[in-house]
Write an enzyme that holds these catalytic residues in place. Structure first.
Site, PDB file in Angstrom:
ATOM      1  N   ASP A   9      -5.643  -2.228  -8.689  1.00 22.44           N
ATOM      2  CA  ASP A   9      -4.800  -1.155  -8.170  1.00 22.44           C
ATOM      3  C   ASP A   9      -4.733  -0.058  -9.225  1.00 22.44           C
ATOM      4  O   ASP A   9      -4.423  -0.321 -10.393  1.00 22.44           O
ATOM      5  CB  ASP A   9      -3.392  -1.670  -7.870  1.00 22.44           C
ATOM      6  CG  ASP A   9      -3.373  -2.659  -6.706  1.00 22.44           C
ATOM      7  OD1 ASP A   9      -4.405  -2.784  -6.021  1.00 22.44           O
ATOM      8  OD2 ASP A   9      -2.330  -3.288  -6.493  1.00 22.44           O
ATOM      9  N   ASP A 131       0.163  -4.216   6.681  1.00 19.68           N
ATOM     10  CA  ASP A 131       1.164  -4.571   5.679  1.00 19.68           C
ATOM     11  C   ASP A 131       2.509  -4.702   6.375  1.00 19.68           C
ATOM     12  O   ASP A 131       2.960  -3.773   7.050  1.00 19.68           O
ATOM     13  CB  ASP A 131       1.234  -3.504   4.589  1.00 19.68           C
ATOM     14  CG  ASP A 131      -0.124  -3.238   3.951  1.00 19.68           C
ATOM     15  OD1 ASP A 131      -0.919  -4.191   3.868  1.00 19.68           O
ATOM     16  OD2 ASP A 131      -0.383  -2.101   3.550  1.00 19.68           O
TER      17      ASP A 131
END
Length: 234
Positions: A9, A131
């Site tokens: 990330d 998500d």
């Protein structure tokens, strides 16, 4: 063995991890992105590298694209990229930079017809990131509620030629407490699309359980930065 997709990330070209998607919990990883790719590439169980442009998830346009293009040249493994992808042009630009797969989230959830058209244009190369806080889908970097139920939504898009679904239970993400096994298994059993587990994965034992539940691959973030996770893996 289930496929392992280690996560990198990025914020300001730095490898970081968040907890529950909260940007205020940003924690820099010990390895740089370049070092992480070199390390992960040594393992045969690692089949691709999962890269997320975290700021792009908020700004709704790519920020790290040029840096990610540099990372592509560091490994023979395919790299998939997500974060802020809202257009076919962005997808094409990533593919032109050597990215093997792209991940769409908010745009694909808010515009199912766009998602289906994109999947038709690039069959098998686009993954939908779903998500959810348990089974309630969130968008825009996990900051906004949609009111959509995970299972109802997947039924509406599973005829699209997607590469698969990436399911993250936000309540598990970054905590090293294990993924949501029950919902991930239920999702894998309820759709013909390959399901990829993400969020909270701790160990090889978690990988074995997910594999037994019919999960195609596991995205591993924080745990991939610990030596104990890799013990017994090759």
């Amino acid at each position: 063995m289930i496929e392992v997709w280690p996560a990198i990330d990025l914020i300001d070209s730095t490898s970081v991890r968040l907890t529950e998607g909260d940007y205020d919990t940003k924690e820099a990883m010990a390895r740089t992105a370049e070092e992480a790719i070199a390390f992960y590439s040594k393992y045969t169980c690692v089949k691709r590298i999962h890269v997320i442009d975290l700021i792009a998830a908020k700004t709704k346009q790519p920020v790290e694209a040029d840096y990610i293009e540099q990372l592509v040249g560091l490994t023979e493994l395919p790299i998939e990229v997500g974060g802020g992808i809202r257009s076919i042009e962005t997808i094409e630009d990533y593919f032109n930079k050597g990215i093997a797969y792209t991940i769409v989230g908010t745009k694909g959830i808010q515009d199912k017809e766009w998602l289906k058209a994109a999947a038709q244009q690039f069959p098998g190369r686009i993954y939908l990131s779903v998500d959810a806080f348990v089974d309630e889908i969130k968008v825009n970097g996990w900051l906004e509620n949609t009111g959509l139920n995970l299972f109802d939504f997947v039924k509406e898009i599973e005829d699209a030629p997607l590469g698969g679904l990436i399911y993250t239970d936000i309540s598990k993400d970054g905590k090293l407490e294990g993924p949501n096994f029950e919902l991930t298994k239920r999702l894998a059993q309820s759709t013909s699309l390959p399901v990829v587990a993400s969020g909270g994965i701790r160990s090889a034992e978690d990988l074995k359980r997910l594999e037994a539940d019919g999960v195609h691959a596991a995205i591993v973030g924080k745990a991939a930065n610990t030596a104990s996770f890799w013990e017994g893996l090759n």
